[in-house]
Design a protein around this motif. Structure first.
Motif, PDB file in Angstrom:
ATOM      1  N   ARG A   1       1.113  -6.045  15.600  1.00  0.00           N
ATOM      2  CA  ARG A   1       0.730  -7.324  14.573  1.00  0.00           C
ATOM      3  C   ARG A   1       2.002  -7.630  13.958  1.00  0.00           C
ATOM      4  O   ARG A   1       2.702  -6.934  13.244  1.00  0.00           O
ATOM      5  N   LYS A   2       2.326  -8.851  13.638  1.00  0.00           N
ATOM      6  CA  LYS A   2       3.353  -9.154  12.742  1.00  0.00           C
ATOM      7  C   LYS A   2       2.902  -9.064  11.246  1.00  0.00           C
ATOM      8  O   LYS A   2       1.878  -9.324  10.806  1.00  0.00           O
ATOM      9  N   PRO A   3       3.771  -8.270  10.430  1.00  0.00           N
ATOM     10  CA  PRO A   3       3.370  -8.101   9.252  1.00  0.00           C
ATOM     11  C   PRO A   3       3.581  -9.259   8.440  1.00  0.00           C
ATOM     12  O   PRO A   3       4.067 -10.112   8.634  1.00  0.00           O
ATOM     13  N   SER A   4       2.475  -9.177   7.415  1.00  0.00           N
ATOM     14  CA  SER A   4       2.277 -10.237   6.524  1.00  0.00           C
ATOM     15  C   SER A   4       3.354 -10.278   5.637  1.00  0.00           C
ATOM     16  O   SER A   4       3.947  -9.251   5.060  1.00  0.00           O
ATOM     17  N   PRO A   5       3.886 -11.448   5.122  1.00  0.00           N
ATOM     18  CA  PRO A   5       5.085 -11.823   4.302  1.00  0.00           C
ATOM     19  C   PRO A   5       4.659 -11.071   2.684  1.00  0.00           C
ATOM     20  O   PRO A   5       3.593 -11.204   2.513  1.00  0.00           O
TER      21      PRO A   5
ATOM     22  N   ASP B   1       0.249 -16.496  -4.494  1.00  0.00           N
ATOM     23  CA  ASP B   1       0.258 -16.059  -3.269  1.00  0.00           C
ATOM     24  C   ASP B   1      -0.803 -14.942  -3.223  1.00  0.00           C
ATOM     25  O   ASP B   1      -1.588 -14.928  -2.435  1.00  0.00           O
ATOM     26  N   VAL B   2      -0.927 -14.248  -4.377  1.00  0.00           N
ATOM     27  CA  VAL B   2      -1.807 -13.114  -4.488  1.00  0.00           C
ATOM     28  C   VAL B   2      -3.298 -13.728  -4.597  1.00  0.00           C
ATOM     29  O   VAL B   2      -4.400 -13.204  -3.777  1.00  0.00           O
ATOM     30  N   ALA B   3      -3.373 -14.707  -5.295  1.00  0.00           N
ATOM     31  CA  ALA B   3      -4.914 -15.461  -5.447  1.00  0.00           C
ATOM     32  C   ALA B   3      -5.339 -15.822  -3.943  1.00  0.00           C
ATOM     33  O   ALA B   3      -6.453 -15.775  -3.594  1.00  0.00           O
ATOM     34  N   ALA B   4      -4.223 -16.564  -3.203  1.00  0.00           N
ATOM     35  CA  ALA B   4      -4.788 -17.210  -2.105  1.00  0.00           C
ATOM     36  C   ALA B   4      -4.976 -16.027  -0.881  1.00  0.00           C
ATOM     37  O   ALA B   4      -5.718 -16.266  -0.143  1.00  0.00           O
ATOM     38  N   ARG B   5      -4.112 -14.836  -1.105  1.00  0.00           N
ATOM     39  CA  ARG B   5      -4.562 -13.852  -0.165  1.00  0.00           C
ATOM     40  C   ARG B   5      -5.867 -13.214  -0.471  1.00  0.00           C
ATOM     41  O   ARG B   5      -6.734 -12.930   0.539  1.00  0.00           O
ATOM     42  N   LYS B   6      -6.262 -13.039  -1.728  1.00  0.00           N
ATOM     43  CA  LYS B   6      -7.687 -12.598  -1.837  1.00  0.00           C
ATOM     44  C   LYS B   6      -8.739 -13.437  -1.585  1.00  0.00           C
ATOM     45  O   LYS B   6      -9.880 -13.152  -1.184  1.00  0.00           O
ATOM     46  N   ALA B   7      -8.549 -14.847  -1.600  1.00  0.00           N
ATOM     47  CA  ALA B   7      -9.422 -15.842  -1.200  1.00  0.00           C
ATOM     48  C   ALA B   7      -9.662 -15.771   0.324  1.00  0.00           C
ATOM     49  O   ALA B   7     -10.832 -15.994   0.797  1.00  0.00           O
ATOM     50  N   ARG B   8      -8.415 -15.788   0.994  1.00  0.00           N
ATOM     51  CA  ARG B   8      -8.696 -15.556   2.431  1.00  0.00           C
ATOM     52  C   ARG B   8      -9.422 -14.511   2.613  1.00  0.00           C
ATOM     53  O   ARG B   8     -10.250 -14.198   3.600  1.00  0.00           O
ATOM     54  N   ALA B   9      -9.239 -13.277   2.190  1.00  0.00           N
ATOM     55  CA  ALA B   9      -9.942 -12.002   2.338  1.00  0.00           C
ATOM     56  C   ALA B   9     -11.510 -12.192   2.168  1.00  0.00           C
ATOM     57  O   ALA B   9     -12.354 -11.597   2.723  1.00  0.00           O
TER      58      ALA B   9
END
Length: 301
Positions: A123-127, A134-142
């Motif tokens: 799997r391609k590593p996440s940027p 970016d941190v808030a968007a990643r938490k929202a996706r999780a």
């Protein structure tokens, strides 16, 4: 000279032939005839092209014959070179530039060690997160991926989502004899607030009476302790002290036996020859007196 066969040998991939074999094969192809594909290159010229010794060149030719790139028509002997036929099963085609580029890309995509390669595509590593957004968007996706519900799916006849909190029952139904709510399981001992130490029960539990305490500590003390080293002793030191006591007792017994033996010998000599015993005692006293006088004279000087 056959330029076509020499180029075909030069473009062979490295997965099927190594550099030394390719150099020897190119020399044989360079000396071959275009029609018959027969060649008599000579051992000296093959050694010069490959840059190896005589035995290595002979081994390389044997490998080429075994792989099917060369066929030995006649063996060499004194005054006559060996004769070979290049590409006895057909001359391979010369690849185009696009084929060479695709070959290079395939080699780059191939794993360095196929034996240790992963069976599937990695799997391609996440940027990396650059900003706080970016941190808030990643938490929202999780949080969006972790949807509320049961792993087997929601019960039929109800809404598409299970409300927050523990579910009232399992989709397959509660087991016979279990309460209607979700059953709970005992927690692991590692999550206890104060886990017991390995020697916590050595001296008994704190709430137990003194008579109920289990004597598991040092046997030399009336009240056992958690660890024998708490009183400055341990089983190894006790065994060592017991061994020393046994050695000292044996040495004392030997000394007592020797004193009794010498006393018995002295009594026997006194009974047989009293004059010899008296002279020996007088000689001992004289030597002792001479030693005292010599020591006193040395102190004066």
């Amino acid at each position: 000279m056959s330029i076509h066969m020499m180029l075909a040998a030069a473009y062979l991939p490295r997965e099927v032939i190594n550099q030394t074999q390719k150099a020897v094969l190119m020399k044989i192809a360079d000396s071959a005839d275009d029609q018959t594909r027969l060649a008599r290159p000579g051992l000296e010229r093959m050694m010069a092209w490959a840059g190896v010794g005589e035995k290595s060149t002979i081994n390389v030719v044997t490998e080429l014959v075994g792989d099917g790139w060369v066929e030995r028509v006649s063996a060499g002997r004194v005054g006559r070179r060996a004769e070979y036929k290049v590409f006895p099963y057909g001359v391979p085609p010369i690849p185009t530039t696009e084929e060479l580029i695709e070959r290079r890309h395939a080699a780059q995509r191939a794993p360095k060690n196929p034996r240790l390669a992963r069976p599937g595509k990695r799997r391609k590593p996440s940027p990396p997160a650059l900003t706080q957004q970016d941190v808030a968007a990643r938490k929202a996706r999780a949080a969006a991926e972790a949807k509320a519900g049961l792993p087997e799916g929601n019960p039929a006849g109800e809404g598409g989502r299970v409300p927050d909190g523990e579910p009232g029952r399992f989709p397959q139904g509660n087991r016979a004899g279990s309460p209607g709510e979700t059953p709970s399981f005992p927690s692991h001992s590692s999550v206890l607030p104060t886990p017991p130490t390995p020697t916590a029960d050595a001296a008994g539990e704190p709430g137990m009476a003194e008579g109920d305490q289990v004597a598991r500590g040092c046997p030399k003390h009336p009240r056992p302790v958690g660890n024998c080293r708490g009183c400055g002793t341990n089983p190894r030191a006790g065994r060592e002290q017991a061994r020393r006591d046994a050695v000292a007792g044996e040495h004392g017994a030997q000394q007592r036996w020797l004193r009794e033996f010498l006393a018995e010998q002295e009594r026997r000599v006194a009974d047989r020859n009293p004059d010899a015993l008296a002279r020996a005692q007088q000689r001992t006293r004289d030597l002792a007196r001479m030693g005292r006088e010599r020591s006193s004279n040395s102190r004066r000087t």
